[in-house]
Design an enzyme around this catalytic site. Structure first.
Site, mmCIF file in Angstrom:
data_model
loop_
_atom_site.group_PDB
_atom_site.id
_atom_site.type_symbol
_atom_site.label_atom_id
_atom_site.label_comp_id
_atom_site.label_asym_id
_atom_site.label_seq_id
_atom_site.Cartn_x
_atom_site.Cartn_y
_atom_site.Cartn_z
ATOM 1 N N HIS A 97 0.845 -1.209 0.000
ATOM 2 C CA HIS A 97 0.000 0.000 0.000
ATOM 3 C C HIS A 97 0.877 1.254 0.000
ATOM 4 O O HIS A 97 1.210 1.801 1.055
ATOM 5 C CB HIS A 97 -0.928 -0.016 1.227
ATOM 6 C CG HIS A 97 -2.016 0.993 1.161
ATOM 7 N ND1 HIS A 97 -3.248 0.798 1.750
ATOM 8 C CD2 HIS A 97 -2.083 2.212 0.566
ATOM 9 C CE1 HIS A 97 -4.009 1.862 1.523
ATOM 10 N NE2 HIS A 97 -3.312 2.735 0.812
ATOM 11 N N ARG B 157 2.400 8.767 -6.321
ATOM 12 C CA ARG B 157 1.987 10.114 -6.778
ATOM 13 C C ARG B 157 2.224 10.412 -8.254
ATOM 14 O O ARG B 157 1.679 11.390 -8.751
ATOM 15 C CB ARG B 157 2.664 11.218 -5.957
ATOM 16 C CG ARG B 157 2.395 11.146 -4.461
ATOM 17 C CD ARG B 157 0.923 11.265 -4.154
ATOM 18 N NE ARG B 157 0.673 11.445 -2.725
ATOM 19 C CZ ARG B 157 -0.364 10.952 -2.086
ATOM 20 N NH1 ARG B 157 -1.285 10.243 -2.735
ATOM 21 N NH2 ARG B 157 -0.526 11.170 -0.809
ATOM 22 N N ASN C 192 -4.570 6.372 -7.178
ATOM 23 C CA ASN C 192 -5.189 7.704 -7.039
ATOM 24 C C ASN C 192 -4.206 8.796 -7.455
ATOM 25 O O ASN C 192 -3.916 9.729 -6.713
ATOM 26 C CB ASN C 192 -5.746 7.941 -5.628
ATOM 27 C CG ASN C 192 -4.685 7.894 -4.540
ATOM 28 O OD1 ASN C 192 -3.637 7.279 -4.710
ATOM 29 N ND2 ASN C 192 -4.954 8.537 -3.430
ATOM 30 N N ASP D 289 0.674 2.534 3.801
ATOM 31 C CA ASP D 289 -0.151 3.636 3.265
ATOM 32 C C ASP D 289 0.720 4.888 3.107
ATOM 33 O O ASP D 289 0.298 6.009 3.422
ATOM 34 C CB ASP D 289 -1.370 3.923 4.148
ATOM 35 C CG ASP D 289 -2.384 4.839 3.463
ATOM 36 O OD1 ASP D 289 -2.217 5.126 2.262
ATOM 37 O OD2 ASP D 289 -3.342 5.258 4.130
ATOM 38 N N HIS E 254 3.003 14.114 1.050
ATOM 39 C CA HIS E 254 2.405 15.400 0.689
ATOM 40 C C HIS E 254 3.473 16.465 0.894
ATOM 41 O O HIS E 254 4.139 16.474 1.945
ATOM 42 C CB HIS E 254 1.211 15.736 1.590
ATOM 43 C CG HIS E 254 0.036 14.820 1.426
ATOM 44 N ND1 HIS E 254 -0.778 14.846 0.317
ATOM 45 C CD2 HIS E 254 -0.453 13.845 2.219
ATOM 46 C CE1 HIS E 254 -1.736 13.928 0.447
ATOM 47 N NE2 HIS E 254 -1.559 13.301 1.593
ATOM 48 N N GLY F 28 -2.833 11.962 5.351
ATOM 49 C CA GLY F 28 -1.787 11.001 4.990
ATOM 50 C C GLY F 28 -0.417 11.358 5.517
ATOM 51 O O GLY F 28 -0.100 12.529 5.747
#
Ligand code: DOR
Length: 427
Positions: free
Chosen positions: A60, A64, A94, A305, A309, A324
């Site tokens: 997971h 990006r 995503n 996960d 960012h 996140g």
């Protein structure tokens, strides 16, 4: 022929129920033999005092790219994976645009090959453009190499779409990975709903939002015979729902992230956005339930996960900052410290959830040191105490709540396909 001997390490391979001190020979990128004496190999790695494990797998990861290269790229994300001890990762779709076509899958594979760091497996979208309206071309995505499907970041909301996704994915024996969350219950939420959110005056995301969606997913998987993998489980209620479903032999697996077995909602008292993620940090009793789920086998996999960012995004007010945290470079240390050193799991139990179990969920030929397997190996120093210094992360982002933490356990040498790809700094 190239030959490398890994000498004197404690070889732990849960796939073979192996745990003993031995010498392991790699020949031409594959595991060749055990109990081999030093005999003029090209390279000998002294692994005395270390654990020799199958290369760790993180199923997971958010890389990006394409679209959010200011947060991470495939090159930097895979470098971070190596630094954390991972030889294989599965990346989430995503991105912008989302990975919902063959061309997108091939783009990621191509960039990963160019980076040349670790193995990258692509998890493709369930629905076109992650909109939750129309199924993506699952068969074509499988042909391109997708190993599973998810709309992660958001749940597959429409129950009929989810039912059909299970039915289609079943034809290829692929799992659906769902981000389980009932949105009406979480909308506008910043943190776990409970006493702390009440005291801080922050809007909450109740555990029931996760529990209800986990329950729906399990019912649909059971009805179709499909495979559901519950992503980043965080609530005690969900752990119990999965536990009961496993007793009925539903095809359900689940994963937990280090932050969900380490931190709780009290951390939000700092108003630090590095404690903001989805699902949120929950109560202390949820943390205990996650650990109990790891111990009794309800939780199959430990994943990160990894959600990078850029600083300017995370520096916004708590309600504006994105959800996140980065996880690749702290996961092994948190497992060593919070699970093994704390006495909850042994190294073989912990490593099973970071090697063969994720490999089985994804149906990939990894996670084992059986003779003939790819020589993907993580040599772990289980006693290495180190301080998390986010400025030294290989990741492009540094949004970690663990900055400054002292952890025990770190990847020492990381080998992919027989080649040493990462070596920890000494000292
Ligand atoms: O905290 C999270 N961040 N949870 C998710 O499900 C998505 C992820 C992201 O992509 O940033």
């Amino acid at each position: 022929m190239s030959r490398t001997l890994i000498a004197g390490g404690r070889v732990i391979d849960p796939s073979q129920k192996l745990d003993r001190v031995t010498n392991l020979l790699i020949e031409d990128g594959r595991i060749a033999a055990y109990d081999v004496a030093p005999n003029g190999q090209d390279l000998t790695i002294d692994a005395r005092g270390k654990i020799v494990a199958p290369g760790l797998i993180d199923m997971h990861v958010h890389l990006r790219e394409p679209g959010r290269e200011e947060d991470e790229t495939i090159k930097t994300g895979t470098a971070a994976a190596l630094a954390g001890g991972f030889t294989s990762i599965a990346c989430m779709p995503n991105t912008e645009p989302p990975i919902d076509t063959q061309a997108q899958v091939e783009f990621v594979q191509h960039q990963a090959a160019l980076a040349g760091h670790c193995n990258v497996y692509v998890v493709a979208c369930v629905s076109k453009n992650r909109e939750g309206k129309e199924l993506a071309e699952l068969g074509q995505l499988v042909q391109a190499g997708a190993v599973a499907f998810t709309d992660d970041g958001s749940p597959v909301y429409d129950a009929e779409l989810m039912r059909r996704a299970f039915e289609y994915a079943l034809m290829f024996d692929k799992p659906i990975l769902n981000h389980a969350e009932v949105r009406e219950l979480t909308s506008g939420g910043v943190m776990h709903e409970g006493l702390v959110s009440l005291l801080l005056g922050l809007s909450g995301m109740p555990a029931a939002a996760e529990d209800a969606m986990v329950s729906r997913d399990i019912v649909l998987a059971e009805a179709t015979g499909g495979r559901i993998h519950i992503m980043h489980i965080s609530s005690g209620g969900s752990v119990e729902v999965v536990r009961r479903a496993k007793r009925r032999a539903v095809r359900v697996t689940t994963e937990v992230c280090p932050h969900h077995f380490t931190l709780n909602d009290e951390c939000l008292r700092s108003f630090d956005s590095n404690f903001k993620m989805s699902p949120p940090l929950r109560s202390a009793s949820d943390v205990e339930a996650c650990i109990a789920g790891l111990v009794d086998g309800t939780i199959d996999v430990i994943c990160t996960d990894h959600a990078p960012h850029a600083l300017e995004k995370k520096m916004q007010e708590l309600d504006q900052a994105p959800f996140g945290i980065v996880g690749l470079e702290t996961a092994l240390g948190l497992v060593g410290t919070r699970l093994v050193q704390a006495g909850h799991l042994t190294w073989p139990q912990a490593l099973e959830k970071m090697t063969i179990n994720p490999a089985r969920v994804l149906g990939i030929d990894k996670g084992t040191l059986a003779v003939g397997a790819d020589a993907d190996i993580t040599i772990i120093d289980p006693d290495r105490r180190w301080t998390v210094d986010t400025s030294r992360f290989a990741s492009k982002s540094s949004n970690s709540p663990f900055a400054g933490w002292v952890l025990t356990g770190r990847a020492d040498t990381v080998i992919v396909g027989g080649k040493v790809k990462h070596q920890a700094e000494r000292g």
